[in-house]
Scaffold this motif. Structure first.
Motif, PDB file in Angstrom:
ATOM      1  N   VAL A   1      13.710  75.370  15.226  1.00 50.43           N
ATOM      2  CA  VAL A   1      13.295  76.500  14.721  1.00 50.43           C
ATOM      3  C   VAL A   1      12.277  76.646  13.251  1.00 50.43           C
ATOM      4  N   GLU A   2      12.956  75.202  12.632  1.00 49.36           N
ATOM      5  CA  GLU A   2      12.095  74.501  11.118  1.00 49.36           C
ATOM      6  C   GLU A   2      10.439  74.558  11.370  1.00 49.36           C
ATOM      7  N   ALA A   3      10.560  73.716  12.493  1.00 48.55           N
ATOM      8  CA  ALA A   3       8.927  73.682  12.883  1.00 48.55           C
ATOM      9  C   ALA A   3       8.160  75.142  13.085  1.00 48.55           C
ATOM     10  N   SER A   4       8.213  75.797  13.019  1.00 46.45           N
ATOM     11  CA  SER A   4       7.564  77.282  12.644  1.00 46.45           C
ATOM     12  C   SER A   4       7.752  77.720  11.198  1.00 46.45           C
ATOM     13  N   PRO A   5       8.173  77.974   9.866  1.00 49.14           N
ATOM     14  CA  PRO A   5       7.831  78.063   8.900  1.00 49.14           C
ATOM     15  C   PRO A   5       6.965  76.231   8.148  1.00 49.14           C
ATOM     16  N   ARG A   6       7.264  75.450   8.722  1.00 52.87           N
ATOM     17  CA  ARG A   6       6.051  73.932   8.854  1.00 52.87           C
ATOM     18  C   ARG A   6       5.465  74.335   9.206  1.00 52.87           C
ATOM     19  N   ALA A   7       4.911  75.046   9.603  1.00 54.46           N
ATOM     20  CA  ALA A   7       3.260  74.841  10.479  1.00 54.46           C
ATOM     21  C   ALA A   7       2.691  76.168   9.813  1.00 54.46           C
ATOM     22  N   VAL A   8       3.662  77.215   9.693  1.00 55.23           N
ATOM     23  CA  VAL A   8       3.395  78.487   9.027  1.00 55.23           C
ATOM     24  C   VAL A   8       2.893  77.944   7.572  1.00 55.23           C
ATOM     25  N   GLY A   9       3.558  77.445   6.585  1.00 55.56           N
ATOM     26  CA  GLY A   9       3.342  77.095   5.792  1.00 55.56           C
ATOM     27  C   GLY A   9       1.707  76.032   4.913  1.00 55.56           C
ATOM     28  N   VAL A  10       1.731  75.314   5.993  1.00 58.96           N
ATOM     29  CA  VAL A  10       0.094  74.489   5.921  1.00 58.96           C
ATOM     30  C   VAL A  10      -1.038  75.136   6.747  1.00 58.96           C
ATOM     31  N   HIS A  11      -0.273  76.110   7.269  1.00 60.39           N
ATOM     32  CA  HIS A  11      -1.639  77.092   8.134  1.00 60.39           C
ATOM     33  C   HIS A  11      -1.540  76.160   9.187  1.00 60.39           C
ATOM     34  N   ASP A  12      -0.830  75.684   9.680  1.00 60.94           N
ATOM     35  CA  ASP A  12      -1.210  75.193  11.459  1.00 60.94           C
ATOM     36  C   ASP A  12      -1.428  75.920  12.064  1.00 60.94           C
ATOM     37  N   ARG A  13      -2.165  76.636  12.800  1.00 64.20           N
ATOM     38  CA  ARG A  13      -2.584  77.349  13.807  1.00 64.20           C
ATOM     39  C   ARG A  13      -1.475  77.006  15.082  1.00 64.20           C
ATOM     40  N   ALA A  14      -2.360  75.203  15.998  1.00 60.00           N
ATOM     41  CA  ALA A  14      -2.039  75.338  17.072  1.00 60.00           C
ATOM     42  C   ALA A  14      -0.276  75.074  16.866  1.00 60.00           C
ATOM     43  N   ALA A  15      -0.306  74.116  15.872  1.00 54.63           N
ATOM     44  CA  ALA A  15       0.970  73.624  15.972  1.00 54.63           C
ATOM     45  C   ALA A  15       1.955  74.798  15.916  1.00 54.63           C
ATOM     46  N   TRP A  16       2.010  76.628  14.923  1.00 53.66           N
ATOM     47  CA  TRP A  16       2.315  77.150  15.348  1.00 53.66           C
ATOM     48  C   TRP A  16       2.718  77.960  16.741  1.00 53.66           C
TER      49      TRP A  16
END
Length: 273
Positions: A14-29
């Motif tokens: 779950v924590e990986a979701s806001p982390r990807a959002v924060g750096v605008h990593d589309r593929a990761a999210w």
């Protein structure tokens, strides 16, 4: 990934979701979701199902904005993680003319599943109030009006007319009446007032506590004795509430019938005892 993942492993996904959002990593999210995963944001709007639809969701609501998560509590209950939080969204954060920041109280539900040995998000359901967000946006002066004027064309460009209409379905909810009924029922549950509890329930309700599954009204009330609540949110046909129970702090999810007259299901998400 073990057959029964730990709370720490579920939270890490779950924590990986806001982390990807924060750096605008589309593929990761987008990659966090199962193949047929879904996003319903806000609850009551048309869900985005499958990778292509989730990519369009990202392009519409995440890519243009700055989003910060202020999490006050996480509840891990079975394969569900429920977050109690406020999200600060800076609309069009790259454009000074539209950089208004909105603070939206939210309950964010992640249902997880194992896929080829990896935990994935099967469903993301964001409980927040779209009418309140729009009122906040329109009340934010010139910046809010400019951001609002850009949102419509942005929606249609990425989602199409049908998608824009589907998003605006989130404007409909059980509203203030539903929140009053939910608060009244939770008060009665906490005080073990079985007659008052029945007054707001549908004839055959489903009552769930943590991972114990469905139980009788009498057993549910015994388990919930002393329950207290704060922070009611009405989204679609559901009202969520932050709750304090003898098992710890958690989130209640109350589903209403199609016409919003009675509560047909109550689920209390708390850490298993």
């Amino acid at each position: 990934m073990p057959a029964n993942p730990t709370a720490a492993e579920l939270l890490a996904t779950v924590e990986a979701s806001p982390r990807a959002v924060g750096v605008h990593d589309r593929a990761a999210w987008v990659g966090l979701f199962a193949e047929n995963g879904s996003v319903e944001d806000p609850v009551g709007s048309r869900p985005h199902i499958g990778r292509a639809a989730i990519e369009r969701f990202y392009d519409t609501f995440i890519a243009p904005n700055g989003i910060a998560f202020d999490v006050t509590n996480d509840v891990v209950c079975g394969m569900t993680v429920f977050r109690d939080l406020t999200i600060a969204t800076t609309m069009g954060s790259n454009d000074p003319a539209t950089g208004v920041t909105l603070h939206v109280p939210m309950h964010l539900r992640y249902d997880l599943a194992e896929s080829d040995g990896v935990l994935k998000i099967r469903a993301l359901r964001a409980h927040w109030e779209l009418p309140g967000m729009i009122a906040q946006l329109m009340g934010s002066g010139v910046q809010g009006l400019v951001a609002g004027a850009k949102l419509g064309p942005q929606l249609i460009a990425n989602q199409g007319v049908g998608g824009a209409i589907g998003f605006m379905r989130g404007m409909r909810s059980v509203g203030a009446n539903g929140k009053q009924a939910a608060g009244r029922l939770l008060d009665a549950v906490g005080r073990s007032e079985i007659g008052n509890v029945r007054a707001d329930l549908a004839p055959v309700p489903r009552l769930d506590w943590a991972t114990d599954g469905a139980m009788s009204l009498e057993d549910f009330i015994t388990r919930a004795k002393g329950l207290r609540w704060t922070k009611l949110i009405a989204a679609g046909r559901t009202v969520t509430a932050t709750v304090e129970t003898r098992d710890g702090r958690g989130i209640a999810e109350l589903d209403f019938t199609d016409r919003g007259a009675r509560i047909e299901a109550v689920r209390i998400f708390v850490p298993p005892s």
